[in-house]
Design a protein around this motif. Structure first.
Motif, short mmCIF file in Angstrom:
data_model
loop_
_atom_site.label_atom_id
_atom_site.label_comp_id
_atom_site.label_asym_id
_atom_site.label_seq_id
_atom_site.Cartn_x
_atom_site.Cartn_y
_atom_site.Cartn_z
N ALA A 13 -9.74 -1.74 3.83
CA ALA A 13 -8.40 -2.32 3.70
C ALA A 13 -8.16 -3.45 4.69
CB ALA A 13 -7.34 -1.23 3.87
N LEU A 59 -9.95 1.70 0.41
CA LEU A 59 -9.22 1.54 -0.85
C LEU A 59 -10.22 1.47 -2.01
CD1 LEU A 59 -6.63 -1.22 0.18
CD2 LEU A 59 -6.29 1.27 0.13
N ARG A 86 -3.13 2.14 -1.55
CA ARG A 86 -3.61 3.46 -1.10
C ARG A 86 -3.13 4.56 -2.06
NH1 ARG A 86 -7.66 5.99 1.60
NH2 ARG A 86 -6.94 8.02 2.31
N SER A 120 -4.98 4.28 -5.26
CA SER A 120 -6.36 4.70 -5.07
C SER A 120 -6.49 6.22 -5.11
CB SER A 120 -6.90 4.16 -3.74
OG SER A 120 -6.91 2.75 -3.73
#
Length: 324
Positions: free
Chosen positions: A156, A211, A228, A231
């Motif tokens: 990320a 992610l 997030r 994901s």
């Protein structure tokens, strides 16, 4: 009334007969073979183009797949493929020089130029074998959903690809390594990936910096990176861990990409390998003076036609797979 005068020389060239345009039987047969082979490659590339157009939104990006250079980490997109292409094109140049030397009956020059052509072809075949091995082995690893979609991982904070080994958590008792000394043998089970789905899932949940990146290409030409929360939700659809590529699974994206890659580049590689073997035979015939005794080097010219065709086909394969 105007009359057209045709010289005897023109009648000899355009009169047809057994040797139209002065080409020998062997050269004509080589041209017939090359035309038929060109149609075969055209069909393969047309099928690839149609398939890619149909699945354009999820097709792998070549710059993110072919990033490896021997002895270096995979951060050099297209460099090694460009090197392979350069070597093959240069081998075509040396083949032209060999044919020209043959026309001038310069045996030693033919030997050296044929030798350089063989080395170039061998380097290309070896490089393609290495590329296949790297493609099959994989680099980062990914997850596959029930519908066959590939879920890759990125960091990320930097946006760089994340390998499964970077965050997966080893769960004691989750798997057992069967070694020869243990006397436990499995003949029918497939090879296990480095990490199980449970280990990847546990590691992902415990690492907020990771992610998921999907196959879908966004408007900017990059793969879509989920938030997030997205994901974590997407992770629920994963069914197995995928490492590398084969005819069934492909960590880089659409499995059809791997199928076409293996088939078309393998078919071309077979042509190059065949050309190298033929060049070796011609090379030794030149050394022992076979064509000197015949009074011509037409065999060198005929194998040169084949070699130029192989190089030309690679230009199209290179364009379709790596550049477009």
């Amino acid at each position: 009334m105007d009359t057209t005068v045709t010289t005897g020389e023109e009648q000899n060239v355009w009169g047809g007969g057994n040797r139209p345009l002065g080409a020998s039987y062997g050269k004509l047969m080589m041209w017939f073979f090359l035309v038929s082979d060109a149609l075969t490659f055209s069909g393969f590339l047309a099928a690839y183009g149609f398939t890619r157009f149909k699945f354009m939104e999820t097709w792998p990006i070549a710059d993110e797949v072919f990033t490896h250079v021997p002895f270096f980490h995979g951060i050099y997109p297209m460099y090694y493929v460009a090197f392979m292409t350069f070597i093959l094109i240069m081998s075509s140049v040396t083949m032209v020089l060999a044919v020209d030397a043959g026309h001038n009956m310069k045996k030693n020059a033919v030997i050296w130029y044929m030798f350089a052509t063989i080395i170039g072809g061998a380097v290309f075949v070896g490089s393609q074998a290495w590329e296949w091995a790297t493609f099959i082995k994989g680099d980062y690893g990914a997850l596959e959903t029930k519908g066959g979609r590939i879920l890759q991982f990125v960091k990320a904070d930097t946006g760089e690809r994340a390998a499964l080994a970077d965050f997966a958590t080893v769960i004691p008792g989750e798997r057992r390594e069967h070694e020869r000394k243990n006397g436990v043998w499995y003949y029918e089970e497939k090879a296990l990936p480095s990490f199980s789905l449970a280990e990847v899932t546990a590691g992902f949940k415990s690492n907020p910096n990771i992610l998921i990146r999907t196959e879908v290409i966004n408007d900017e030409g990059h793969k879509t990176v989920l938030t997030r929360d997205e994901s974590l939700e997407k992770l629920k659809s994963a069914t197995q861990v995928v490492e590398g590529a084969n005819l069934v699974h492909n960590e880089y994206g659409a499995r059809l990409f791997g199928d076409f890659f293996f088939f078309i580049t393998g078919f071309h590689g077979f042509h190059v390998l065949t050309g190298v073997l033929i060049n070796v035979i011609i090379f030794f015939n030149v050394i022992i003076g076979t064509y000197e005794r015949r009074g011509h080097y037409e065999m060198v010219e005929k194998v040169g036609l084949y070699w130029h065709f192989v190089d030309l086909v690679w230009v199209f394969v290179f364009t379709f797979f790596y550049l477009v």
